[in-house]
Design an enzyme around this catalytic site. Structure first.
Site, PDB file in Angstrom:
ATOM      1  N   TYR A   1      -4.253  12.243   0.282  1.00 18.30           N
ATOM      2  CA  TYR A   1      -5.373  11.589   0.971  1.00 18.30           C
ATOM      3  C   TYR A   1      -6.495  12.578   1.288  1.00 18.30           C
ATOM      4  O   TYR A   1      -7.673  12.227   1.238  1.00 18.30           O
ATOM      5  CB  TYR A   1      -4.880  10.862   2.232  1.00 18.30           C
TER       6      TYR A   1
ATOM      7  N   HIS B   1      -8.657  -3.532   3.282  1.00 14.62           N
ATOM      8  CA  HIS B   1      -7.625  -2.497   3.161  1.00 14.62           C
ATOM      9  C   HIS B   1      -7.879  -1.306   4.079  1.00 14.62           C
ATOM     10  O   HIS B   1      -7.343  -0.227   3.859  1.00 14.62           O
ATOM     11  CB  HIS B   1      -7.519  -2.020   1.697  1.00 14.62           C
TER      12      HIS B   1
ATOM     13  N   CYS C   1      -2.949   6.832  15.055  1.00 19.34           N
ATOM     14  CA  CYS C   1      -1.664   7.419  15.445  1.00 19.34           C
ATOM     15  C   CYS C   1      -0.531   6.468  15.080  1.00 19.34           C
ATOM     16  O   CYS C   1      -0.650   5.251  15.202  1.00 19.34           O
ATOM     17  CB  CYS C   1      -1.660   7.667  16.963  1.00 19.34           C
TER      18      CYS C   1
ATOM     19  N   SER D   1      -9.864  -5.598 -10.559  1.00 25.86           N
ATOM     20  CA  SER D   1      -8.967  -6.061 -11.631  1.00 25.86           C
ATOM     21  C   SER D   1      -8.318  -7.392 -11.249  1.00 25.86           C
ATOM     22  O   SER D   1      -7.705  -8.059 -12.064  1.00 25.86           O
ATOM     23  CB  SER D   1      -7.879  -5.014 -11.887  1.00 25.86           C
TER      24      SER D   1
ATOM     25  N   ASN E   1     -18.141  -7.046 -14.299  1.00 27.65           N
ATOM     26  CA  ASN E   1     -17.096  -6.079 -14.600  1.00 27.65           C
ATOM     27  C   ASN E   1     -17.387  -5.499 -15.982  1.00 27.65           C
ATOM     28  O   ASN E   1     -18.063  -6.105 -16.781  1.00 27.65           O
ATOM     29  CB  ASN E   1     -15.723  -6.783 -14.583  1.00 27.65           C
TER      30      ASN E   1
END
Ligand code: APR
Ligand code: ZN
Length: 247
Positions: free
Chosen positions: A66, A118, A126, A188, A212
Site C-alpha cells: 500500500y 471502496h 485504527c 471491467s 472504455n
C-alpha cells in the site's frame, strides 16, 4: 450518428445523470489498473495483499504494497477525464460520481458529489478504536500505529470479503434509482455491487453510456459504447454537450 454524438445527445437531454467510474479513468494519471494486460492482479495475488486475512497474517507486507500504491497516488494528478466530469457537474448535468477508485482524483479535479464505494487510500483507520485520519503522504514507518491506542492502522479501503460502507452503498443505490442515464467509465464490471448499478438504471428504462478502451461485462447492457481513452473521450463529449445545451 457516431457513438460519441449519440452519447452527447443522451447526456444533454438527461434529467438525472450519474457516473460510475473504475480504475480506467485514472490510468492516464499513471495509476495502474487491476485487470487487463499490465494490471496489478497480473503481478500480485489479491488474496496476498487485499484481504483482512492477508493483513492479519502479514501487516508489514500489506503495508509495503500500500505504501508503494500510495506513493503513486500522492504523485498523481487528475487527468482531463476527471476534469471533464467535474465540468459536467458544474454545468448542472452530472449529479454525482460513484467511484470504485480509492485515489481521490475526482475530488481533486473539483467534483463535489463523489461516493467512494471502496474507501480511500489517502485515509487510514485504527483496527481497534474509532481513530481515522487523512494522510498527505505515505506513513514513514510501517506498519503505522494508532496514536490514540497503539493498535495497528490500516488503509481505509474495502478489501475483498469486506462490506461496502453502508452509507456509500445506500447513496449509490438511491442515486441509480433516480437516474435516467448513467455514464460507466473505465471499469471491467467484474466486482459487485458496483457492477450491478448500471443494471438498476437500465431496468428502469434509463440509458447506459459506456466509455472504455475495450468491451467489458457492462457492454452487453450498454445503450451506447464509446471506444476510447477516458482522458480523450470525456473532454470531447463535454464539448459536444455544451454545443447541444448552448452553454
Ligand atoms: N480509458 C478508459 N478505460 C480504460 C482505460 C482508459 N485509459 N485504461 C483501462 N481502461 C479500462 C479497462 O479496459 C478495464 O475495463 O478500465 C477497466 C479497468 O478494469 P479493472 O482494472 O478491473 O478496474 P475496476 O473495474 O475499477 O476494478 C473494480 O476491483 O480489484 C478491485 O477494488 C478494486 O475497485 C477495484 C475493483
Ligand atoms: Zn486506535
Amino acid at each position: 450518428m457516431s457513438p460519441l454524438e449519440e452519447a452527447a445527445r443522451i447526456i444533454a437531454r438527461s434529467r438525472f445523470l450519474v457516473a460510475l467510474t473504475g480504475a480506467g479513468i485514472s490510468a492516464d494519471s499513471g495509476i495502474p489498473t487491476f485487470r487487463g494486460r499490465d494490471g496489478l492482479w497480473s503481478r500480485y495475488r489479491p488474496e496476498d495483499l487485499a484481504t483482512p486475512e492477508a493483513f492479519a497474517r502479514n501487516p508489514r507486507l500489506v503495508w509495503e504494497w500500500y505504501r508503494w500504491r500510495m506513493e503513486i497516488v500522492f504523485r498523481a494528478r487528475p487527468n482531463p477525464g476527471h476534469l471533464a466530469l467535474a465540468e459536467l457537474e458544474r454545468m448542472g448535468l452530472l449529479k454525482c460520481v460513484i467511484t470504485q477508485n480509492v485515489d481521490g482524483l475526482h475530488q481533486l479535479a473539483g467534483s463535489r458529489c463523489v461516493v467512494e464505494l471502496h474507501g480511500s487510500i489517502r485515509r487510514v483507520r485504527c483496527v481497534s478504536c474509532s481513530y481515522r485520519a487523512e494522510l498527505s503522504e505515505p506513513p514513514r514507518e510501517i506498519p503505522p500505529r494508532c496514536p490514540r491506542c497503539g493498535s495497528l492502522l490500516r488503509p481505509d479501503v474495502v478489501w475483498f470479503g469486506e462490506p461496502i460502507p453502508r452509507d456509500a452503498l445506500e447513496k449509490a443505490f438511491d442515486l441509480c434509482e433516480r437516474a435516467d442515464a448513467i455514464l460507466v467509465i473505465g471499469t471491467s464490471g467484474k466486482v459487485m455491487p458496483a457492477a450491478m448499478l448500471p443494471q438498476i438504471v437500465r431496468s428502469r428504462g434509463g440509458a447506459v453510456v459506456e466509455i472504455n478502451i475495450e468491451e467489458s461485462d457492462i457492454t452487453p447492457i450498454a445503450t451506447v459504447f464509446v471506444r476510447g481513452r477516458a482522458s480523450e473521450v470525456l473532454p470531447k463529449l463535454v464539448e459536444l454537450v455544451r454545443e447541444l445545451v448552448g452553454q
